[in-house]
Design a protein around this motif. Structure first.
Motif, mmCIF file in Angstrom:
data_model
loop_
_atom_site.group_PDB
_atom_site.id
_atom_site.type_symbol
_atom_site.label_atom_id
_atom_site.label_comp_id
_atom_site.label_asym_id
_atom_site.label_seq_id
_atom_site.Cartn_x
_atom_site.Cartn_y
_atom_site.Cartn_z
ATOM 1 N N MET A 1 31.419 12.819 81.128
ATOM 2 C CA MET A 1 30.244 13.565 81.524
ATOM 3 C C MET A 1 29.239 13.535 80.372
ATOM 4 O O MET A 1 29.548 13.900 79.248
ATOM 5 N N THR A 2 28.073 13.120 80.639
ATOM 6 C CA THR A 2 27.032 13.009 79.624
ATOM 7 C C THR A 2 26.144 14.243 79.668
ATOM 8 O O THR A 2 26.037 14.938 80.679
ATOM 9 N N ASN A 3 25.526 14.472 78.556
ATOM 10 C CA ASN A 3 24.636 15.622 78.440
ATOM 11 C C ASN A 3 23.311 15.302 79.121
ATOM 12 O O ASN A 3 22.658 14.311 78.787
ATOM 13 N N PRO A 4 22.848 16.159 80.065
ATOM 14 C CA PRO A 4 21.588 15.858 80.755
ATOM 15 C C PRO A 4 20.364 16.017 79.855
ATOM 16 O O PRO A 4 19.294 15.487 80.155
ATOM 17 N N TYR A 5 20.510 16.719 78.741
ATOM 18 C CA TYR A 5 19.367 16.956 77.847
ATOM 19 C C TYR A 5 19.262 15.914 76.746
ATOM 20 O O TYR A 5 18.367 15.969 75.915
ATOM 21 N N LYS A 6 20.170 14.983 76.718
ATOM 22 C CA LYS A 6 20.229 14.020 75.633
ATOM 23 C C LYS A 6 18.962 13.188 75.493
ATOM 24 O O LYS A 6 18.566 12.825 74.391
ATOM 25 N N ASP A 7 18.297 12.911 76.562
ATOM 26 C CA ASP A 7 17.094 12.089 76.511
ATOM 27 C C ASP A 7 15.818 12.897 76.262
ATOM 28 O O ASP A 7 14.753 12.317 76.072
ATOM 29 N N LYS A 8 15.919 14.199 76.237
ATOM 30 C CA LYS A 8 14.743 15.047 76.012
ATOM 31 C C LYS A 8 14.371 15.032 74.525
ATOM 32 O O LYS A 8 15.238 15.012 73.647
ATOM 33 N N SER A 9 13.073 15.080 74.247
ATOM 34 C CA SER A 9 12.620 15.000 72.847
ATOM 35 C C SER A 9 12.972 16.277 72.073
ATOM 36 O O SER A 9 13.308 16.200 70.891
ATOM 37 N N TRP A 10 12.909 17.414 72.683
ATOM 38 C CA TRP A 10 13.227 18.657 71.970
ATOM 39 C C TRP A 10 14.712 18.724 71.632
ATOM 40 O O TRP A 10 15.092 19.277 70.606
ATOM 41 N N PHE A 11 15.562 18.155 72.486
ATOM 42 C CA PHE A 11 16.995 18.134 72.195
ATOM 43 C C PHE A 11 17.285 17.226 71.003
ATOM 44 O O PHE A 11 18.119 17.546 70.152
ATOM 45 N N LYS A 12 16.597 16.099 70.940
ATOM 46 C CA LYS A 12 16.769 15.203 69.798
ATOM 47 C C LYS A 12 16.301 15.880 68.506
ATOM 48 O O LYS A 12 16.917 15.717 67.457
ATOM 49 N N PHE A 13 15.231 16.641 68.628
ATOM 50 C CA PHE A 13 14.705 17.350 67.455
ATOM 51 C C PHE A 13 15.698 18.397 66.975
ATOM 52 O O PHE A 13 15.993 18.508 65.778
ATOM 53 N N ILE A 14 16.251 19.184 67.889
ATOM 54 C CA ILE A 14 17.179 20.259 67.516
ATOM 55 C C ILE A 14 18.523 19.711 67.066
ATOM 56 O O ILE A 14 19.172 20.280 66.196
ATOM 57 N N SER A 15 18.967 18.616 67.627
ATOM 58 C CA SER A 15 20.286 18.073 67.259
ATOM 59 C C SER A 15 20.239 17.239 65.977
ATOM 60 O O SER A 15 21.277 16.797 65.505
ATOM 61 N N ASN A 16 19.098 17.076 65.393
ATOM 62 C CA ASN A 16 18.962 16.306 64.161
ATOM 63 C C ASN A 16 19.568 17.101 63.004
ATOM 64 O O ASN A 16 19.232 18.257 62.763
ATOM 65 N N LYS A 17 20.472 16.482 62.255
ATOM 66 C CA LYS A 17 21.158 17.182 61.158
ATOM 67 C C LYS A 17 20.201 17.525 60.015
ATOM 68 O O LYS A 17 20.392 18.512 59.316
ATOM 69 N N TYR A 18 19.169 16.752 59.828
ATOM 70 C CA TYR A 18 18.210 17.040 58.765
ATOM 71 C C TYR A 18 17.405 18.314 59.069
ATOM 72 O O TYR A 18 17.051 19.063 58.164
ATOM 73 N N ILE A 19 17.136 18.523 60.338
ATOM 74 C CA ILE A 19 16.437 19.748 60.736
ATOM 75 C C ILE A 19 17.313 20.959 60.455
ATOM 76 O O ILE A 19 16.848 21.983 59.952
ATOM 77 N N TRP A 20 18.622 20.850 60.747
ATOM 78 C CA TRP A 20 19.533 21.961 60.476
ATOM 79 C C TRP A 20 19.648 22.241 58.981
ATOM 80 O O TRP A 20 19.676 23.397 58.554
ATOM 81 N N VAL A 21 19.704 21.186 58.185
ATOM 82 C CA VAL A 21 19.758 21.368 56.727
ATOM 83 C C VAL A 21 18.474 22.017 56.242
ATOM 84 O O VAL A 21 18.497 22.931 55.403
ATOM 85 N N LEU A 22 17.337 21.593 56.760
ATOM 86 C CA LEU A 22 16.054 22.168 56.370
ATOM 87 C C LEU A 22 15.962 23.644 56.771
ATOM 88 O O LEU A 22 15.497 24.481 55.980
ATOM 89 N N LEU A 23 16.417 23.975 57.963
ATOM 90 C CA LEU A 23 16.422 25.378 58.409
ATOM 91 C C LEU A 23 17.343 26.234 57.544
ATOM 92 O O LEU A 23 16.995 27.352 57.167
ATOM 93 N N PHE A 24 18.524 25.683 57.232
ATOM 94 C CA PHE A 24 19.447 26.416 56.373
ATOM 95 C C PHE A 24 18.841 26.639 54.992
ATOM 96 O O PHE A 24 18.886 27.749 54.439
ATOM 97 N N PHE A 25 18.251 25.589 54.431
ATOM 98 C CA PHE A 25 17.629 25.696 53.111
ATOM 99 C C PHE A 25 16.479 26.705 53.115
ATOM 100 O O PHE A 25 16.355 27.526 52.210
#
Length: 108
Positions: A1-25
């Motif tokens: 089963m694939t994620n239906p949001y995988k192709d959405k641009s906001w999902f790609k933005f939120i799932s980016n590990k660099y964004i999470w590191v930046l938010l944590f920092f």
């Protein structure tokens, strides 16, 4: 089963590990660090308060220096003692008249 949001641009933005590191920092620097924004804000307020105290005390020092210069004269010393400490000569009587609004303590 694939994620239906995988192709959405906001999902790609939120799932980016660099964004999470930046938010944590960013969260760490704003709230948790020793040099956090809130600590700087408190320290800046204390600095402003101390600078106001500094100017007040510098003005008081100037007033006191001026008064010390005036008190080099014996006549000025006598005048100061009479006004400030209600001193008198042996042959004098002093009457202190207080008006209703002059007293410091209120009788309420």
């Amino acid at each position: 089963m694939t994620n239906p949001y995988k192709d959405k641009s906001w999902f790609k933005f939120i799932s980016n590990k660099y964004i999470w590191v930046l938010l944590f920092f960013g969260t760490w620097m704003i709230f948790l660090d020793n040099y956090s924004y809130f600590d700087h804000h408190i320290l800046n307020n204390q600095i402003d308060e101390l600078e106001e105290n500094k100017t007040y005390y510098q003005e008081e020092i100037k007033k006191d220096e001026k008064q010390i210069k005036m008190l080099q004269n014996p006549e000025q010393i006598e005048k100061y003692a009479r006004e400030k400490y209600f001193m008198k000569k042996d042959s004098e009587d002093i009457y202190i008249i207080e008006f209703e609004g002059d007293s410091l303590s209120s009788n309420k």
